[in-house]
Scaffold this active site. Sequence first.
Site, short mmCIF file in Angstrom:
data_model
loop_
_atom_site.label_atom_id
_atom_site.label_comp_id
_atom_site.label_asym_id
_atom_site.label_seq_id
_atom_site.Cartn_x
_atom_site.Cartn_y
_atom_site.Cartn_z
N ARG A 95 29.47 88.78 -19.78
CA ARG A 95 29.72 90.19 -20.11
C ARG A 95 28.94 91.17 -19.24
O ARG A 95 29.20 92.37 -19.27
CB ARG A 95 29.41 90.45 -21.60
N LYS A 116 22.45 86.93 -15.14
CA LYS A 116 22.09 87.84 -16.24
C LYS A 116 20.58 88.01 -16.36
O LYS A 116 20.08 89.14 -16.46
CB LYS A 116 22.67 87.34 -17.57
N GLN A 168 20.62 72.35 -16.47
CA GLN A 168 21.59 71.92 -17.49
C GLN A 168 22.97 72.16 -16.90
O GLN A 168 23.41 73.30 -16.78
CB GLN A 168 21.39 72.74 -18.78
N ALA A 202 3.54 123.16 12.18
CA ALA A 202 4.85 123.09 11.54
C ALA A 202 5.89 122.56 12.51
O ALA A 202 5.85 122.84 13.70
CB ALA A 202 5.27 124.47 11.04
#
Length: 492
Positions: A22, A29, A82, A390
Site C-alpha cells: 500500500r 516500506k 524469509q 558586495a
Amino acid sequence: MTTKSHPELVTAIVLAAGAGTRMKSARAKVLHEIAGRSMIEHALVAVSGAGVRTTVAVVGHDRDQVAEAITAYDPAVIQVVQEQQNGTGHAVHIALESLDSPPEGTVIVTYGDVPLLSAQTLSELLVDHRVAGRVVTILTAEVDDPTGYGRIVRDADGAVTAIREHKDASDEELAVREINSGILVVEAAFLTHAVARLESGNAQGELYLTDIVGKAVAEGRPVGAHVLEDVWQTEGVNDRGQLARLGRELNRRLTDHWMSEGVTIVDPATTWIDSAVTIAADVTLLPGTQLLGATVIGGGSVIGPDTTLRNVEVGAGATVIRTHGSDAVIGDRATVGPFSYLRPGTELGADGKIGAFVEVKNSTIGDGAKVPHLSYVGDADIGEGANIGAGTIFANYDGVNKHRSTIGRHAKTSSNNTFVAPVTVGDGAFTGAGSTIRGDVPPGALAVSAGTQRNIEGWVAAKRPATASADAARDARPESAQTEPTEEPTGD
Ligand code: UD1
Ligand code: CA
C-alpha cells in the site's frame, strides 16, 4: 530505564519481511522515514535502547535495500531471509533457526514498521514480564477501531486466554477493542518449544505467532498482557497517510521534548526536528524551521523563520535567518541570512557573517570575516576579519577543474570583484571595485584591474539618435549646448 535494570540475556527478533504494497513505492516500506530515521532504524534504536544483546532481523521483500540499511545501522544485527511470508510464527521460527544455538533468557518480538515504539516501553514490558513471572507477555492497547487487528481474548476473570486474528474471530470476539500490538516478550525456551509446534489451520493458512498464547494457556503456563495507554506506540504504518500521521506525532513528541529542555519553539506545528538533532537550552526556533539529520544548535542561538539545516553545527549565540544549509559549521555569535545558501563544507568562524543572497560551498570564512551581500564563495579560504565586497564571485571552476583561492586576514575586497582561482590575496590587502583578480596580490597592496574610465562625449546622440535616452541627454545639457553634435565621436 537502562540496560542495568534487566541484565539478563535478551534477544530481539525484528520482523520486516512484509511487502508494504500500500505504500506504492519503489522503496521498501520499512525504509520510509519519519524524523530523519527509517522505520527499521526506529525499531533497531528501540531494541538496542532496551538492553538487547542479540538482534535478529527477518527480511524478505526488497531484502537488498533493507539489508543494506540494517548493516549500515549496525553490522552486528543478524539478518535472515524469509523467502515466503508464511506468517509471523514462520518468521520467528526461521529467526530462531538462524542462531547457532537456541537462545537463552528472554526474547522480544517486534516489527520493523512500528516507528513510535520506544525503548522505554520495551524496558517496561520486560520488567512487567519478569515481575509477573510469565512465559509470554503481550503488548496490547484499547483502540476505537480494532478492525484488522488480532483481538485479546480474556476469560470471565479477565485472564488472557488467546489472541484471535480478525479473520478467525467470532462476532463476540470482533467486538473486543483490546488489540494485539504484535509486540511481545517471551521466555526463549518456551518460544523455541511453541514455535516448532505451530499449525496453519486458520483462515489465512499461515503460522501465527499469536497462537503461542493459547498454547501456553493450554499448558498451564502464565501469560498476560501489558496494556499500553499510549496507543501511538503500537501503531504500524501501511500507507503514506499513516506515515505522515505518525511523523507528525513523533515531531510533536520531539518538539515537546526540546521545549521541556528549555528550547523556545514559537510554532511547534511548523517546526520539524529529526530524532538525532541536539539543541541547547535558550535556543529560539522561529516558525518554518527544519532541523534535520545530526544538526546541533548551541545555546542562545536564534534559528528561523523558514530555515532548513541538515547536519549543520551552529555555535552559541548565532542568528540564522531564512537559510538553507547542509553539512556546514556556523560559529559562535555568527550571523547568517536572510536568503543564504550554505552548501557542504562551509565553515563560518565566530562572529562571522554570511549575508543576503550569498552562496557558499567548501569554504572557510574566518573569525569575524564577512561576506555580506550577493556573492558566490566556492572553494575559498577567507582569513579572519576579512570583508568581501558586495557582488563578489569566486570563479572556482575553469570548466574542467575546481581551484581554491585564499583571501588574507583583514583583507578588504571591494564590490563586484571576480577572483579567478587559483589566486591568493595577501593579508591586509585591498582590491578596487569591479576588479577581476587573476594574479596574486601581495600583503598590504591595492589591486585594481578595471581600466581607467573613459567618457565618450555625445555617444548616445550619435549612436542612438531619436531615443528617449538621447532626448533626456539633450535636456540635461545647458541651453547653449542643446544642438546635435556635428562631429562623429571617436571610438564606441
Ligand atoms: C499481526 C498479528 C496481529 C496483530 C497485528 C498488529 C499475527 C498472526 N497477527 O497481524 O495479532 O494485531 O500484527 O499489527 O501475528 N511479517 C514477516 N513475515 C511474515 C508475516 C509478517 O516478517 O511472514 C512481518 C511484517 O513485515 C510486519 C509484521 O510481521 O512487520 C506484521 O505482519 P502483518 O502482516 O502486518 O500483521 P498481521 O499478521 O496481519
Ligand atoms: Ca500490519
